[in-house]
Design a protein around this motif. Sequence first.
Motif, PDB file in Angstrom:
ATOM      1  N   GLN A 228      18.628 -35.474   5.627  1.00 29.62           N
ATOM      2  CA  GLN A 228      17.564 -34.783   4.900  1.00 29.62           C
ATOM      3  C   GLN A 228      18.103 -33.658   4.030  1.00 29.62           C
ATOM      4  O   GLN A 228      17.346 -33.048   3.280  1.00 29.62           O
ATOM      5  N   THR A 229      19.377 -33.381   4.144  1.00 24.98           N
ATOM      6  CA  THR A 229      19.981 -32.322   3.340  1.00 24.98           C
ATOM      7  C   THR A 229      21.475 -32.585   3.222  1.00 24.98           C
ATOM      8  O   THR A 229      22.004 -33.491   3.874  1.00 24.98           O
ATOM      9  N   ASP A 230      22.137 -31.790   2.432  1.00 25.41           N
ATOM     10  CA  ASP A 230      23.588 -31.891   2.286  1.00 25.41           C
ATOM     11  C   ASP A 230      24.234 -31.052   3.383  1.00 25.41           C
ATOM     12  O   ASP A 230      24.314 -29.831   3.303  1.00 25.41           O
ATOM     13  N   TYR A 432      12.681 -39.225   1.931  1.00 24.28           N
ATOM     14  CA  TYR A 432      14.137 -39.313   2.024  1.00 24.28           C
ATOM     15  C   TYR A 432      14.604 -40.768   1.994  1.00 24.28           C
ATOM     16  O   TYR A 432      15.707 -41.059   1.518  1.00 24.28           O
ATOM     17  N   PRO A 443      20.440 -35.754  -0.827  1.00 23.18           N
ATOM     18  CA  PRO A 443      19.416 -34.708  -0.758  1.00 23.18           C
ATOM     19  C   PRO A 443      20.036 -33.339  -1.016  1.00 23.18           C
ATOM     20  O   PRO A 443      21.221 -33.121  -0.716  1.00 23.18           O
ATOM     21  N   PRO A 445      20.848 -29.212  -0.636  1.00 22.16           N
ATOM     22  CA  PRO A 445      21.022 -28.357   0.545  1.00 22.16           C
ATOM     23  C   PRO A 445      19.786 -27.523   0.825  1.00 22.16           C
ATOM     24  O   PRO A 445      19.165 -26.988  -0.091  1.00 22.16           O
ATOM     25  N   PHE A 446      19.415 -27.425   2.097  1.00 23.62           N
ATOM     26  CA  PHE A 446      18.251 -26.643   2.524  1.00 23.62           C
ATOM     27  C   PHE A 446      18.477 -26.245   3.969  1.00 23.62           C
ATOM     28  O   PHE A 446      18.596 -27.102   4.840  1.00 23.62           O
ATOM     29  N   LEU A 449      16.168 -27.716   6.766  1.00 24.76           N
ATOM     30  CA  LEU A 449      16.370 -29.128   7.058  1.00 24.76           C
ATOM     31  C   LEU A 449      17.728 -29.380   7.694  1.00 24.76           C
ATOM     32  O   LEU A 449      17.893 -30.352   8.448  1.00 24.76           O
ATOM     33  N   TYR A 450      18.705 -28.529   7.413  1.00 25.83           N
ATOM     34  CA  TYR A 450      19.972 -28.627   8.146  1.00 25.83           C
ATOM     35  C   TYR A 450      19.722 -28.371   9.632  1.00 25.83           C
ATOM     36  O   TYR A 450      20.201 -29.109  10.496  1.00 25.83           O
TER      37      TYR A 450
END
Length: 612
Positions: A228-230, A432, A443, A445-446, A449-450
């Motif tokens: 869902q994120t980097d 996603y 996706p 970076p957040f 969500l990480y």
Amino acid sequence: MEGSRAGESGNDGNHTSHDPFHVKDPHRLAINFAYMLEEIGKVAGAWARARERGDTGTPIAGPLNDLLATLAKIVEYWRADQNRATEAQTRLISACLDIWTNSIRQMNGEFDENEPPQLETSRADRRFSDPDWERHPFFRFLKQIYLAAVRWAEQMVDEADNVDGELREKARFYVRQVMDAVSPSNFLLTNPVVVRETLQSNGENLIRGMRMFAEDLAAGNGALRLRQTDYSKFRLGENIATTPGKVVARSELAEIIQYEPATDTVYRRPLLVIPPWINKYYVLDLSPERSFVRWAVDQGHTVFMLSWVNPDERHAHLGWEDYASQGIGFALDTVQERTGETEINVVGYCIGGTLLAACLAAMAQEGDRRVATATFMASQVDFTHAGDLKHFVTEEQIALLEAAMQAKGYLDGTTMATVFNVLRARDLLWPYVVNNYLLGKDPPPFDLLYWNSDSTRMTPANHIYYLRTFYLENALAQGRATLRGRTLSLADVKIPVYTVSAADDHISPARSVFVGAKLFGGPVTHVMGGSGHIAGIINPPAANKYGFRTAPLDAATFEEWRESATFTQGSWWLHWNDWLVAQDGDRVPARHLDPDGSYLADAPGTYVLVRG
């Protein structure tokens, strides 16, 4: 052969069309479709290898069986009367014919002022935000047909007279899940954004997407671990969970972190935070500008954080009583030893608050008065209105979970992550799937969500007890739960209590938190923030978002309380801090951590680093 894959789009040859749905290079598109099929083979291979190893995660067949049984009861009502069934079918067919007729007229440039308005989604629904859902006749038709089907399915549930309120609510949930899954926005040929990207890149997006799909299956050992994120952009202790502190104590279940003060003086009463053990504590210590911990330290609180272990088979036997004693009990002992104070302010978040409430009820009977105030963030103690997660908690599902967990020694983190993603599939799953696997994009970076992806395992003894005792039996609210040999009553908790819910919370619904707040025996200040289970709680004042509502807790129903509540713009954190300081605002010199002291680790500690 490899060099002709993603990154080599070819040229347009003699084509000069500006139509975004024009095939630029049929030859290259065909070749890349072949490469995509090769990547699909790798997906199948990753799936098959996990099953050959027997490493397929924990089964969650219960919800599927329950879905079929629930919707069968709705269907039974409509099929029981032939006229009723015919009327329902006619209603859907008529709506589809009207949409078809209107679409033909619009394609021919004909517009009827008397035709019914088009169905629309809410502003919060981003699935159909692309302009081609309206300006392109084919995609506009798909959208209207889909929305008509959604409305019809919802009406079938709402108008079925043979079901009670609980079953109807469950049916609404399942219908929403099914209809979200079959949305045309989720498929290659029915989403204009995906079609455009596929044609403009000659299918290279699909190669990248299937490659990511295979990687995510492999990462989840055969179960999809949706990215869902980097993840590469975050490092615990470097740009997330960075509030300075030390691990000052450690038990088999928990590390206790004490944070370095940021003010010359601090409030006499230290502040202990009990996070949930589903996911990790640093949801309360995200990037510095969103960190509740850092903000609380800046206000002058001596903050201690309990960081739960990420359990494995060695912890299988540890249950509710252990989490109470080696978790909250151990943390209270540590705070008292470190500060010399016998009055402590304690905050519990989500399931951490549920455990805190049980401990407080036991401590009241034991004469343990160390907790001076208790704050419950999105925490349930009465599970009558427990929200969508309750639909996944059935005897059948618990039996499946228990058997799988006993064999493995824990519940793997992927299973719980999947459940929480499914609960909000429209926001946390399908966008996603489209972005990653159809558009082939990483996706962004957040930090939140990480954290959401950093799932944790759970012990069989604790998790099964929690599901049965609270979700199925609602034993704490009914005065039947036990801890340390004592039957618990929340009416025994007479210390000042602050409860905060979130208006759109789907895990600890605002109604549920309101009903539970009435069970405590002392003064209760109740607040409802905006947004959901995470964003409604992690709402720093600087953002000035959402707002919150306050009112006395004497309203008979949640609806009456909400109607009478006063709205204040901004974060509830400021209101909470004023309430906390009003209980006791005495200050003492800051409790600095000795730079030469003997500590177990720097914050964020070691338990939090173990991936699930």
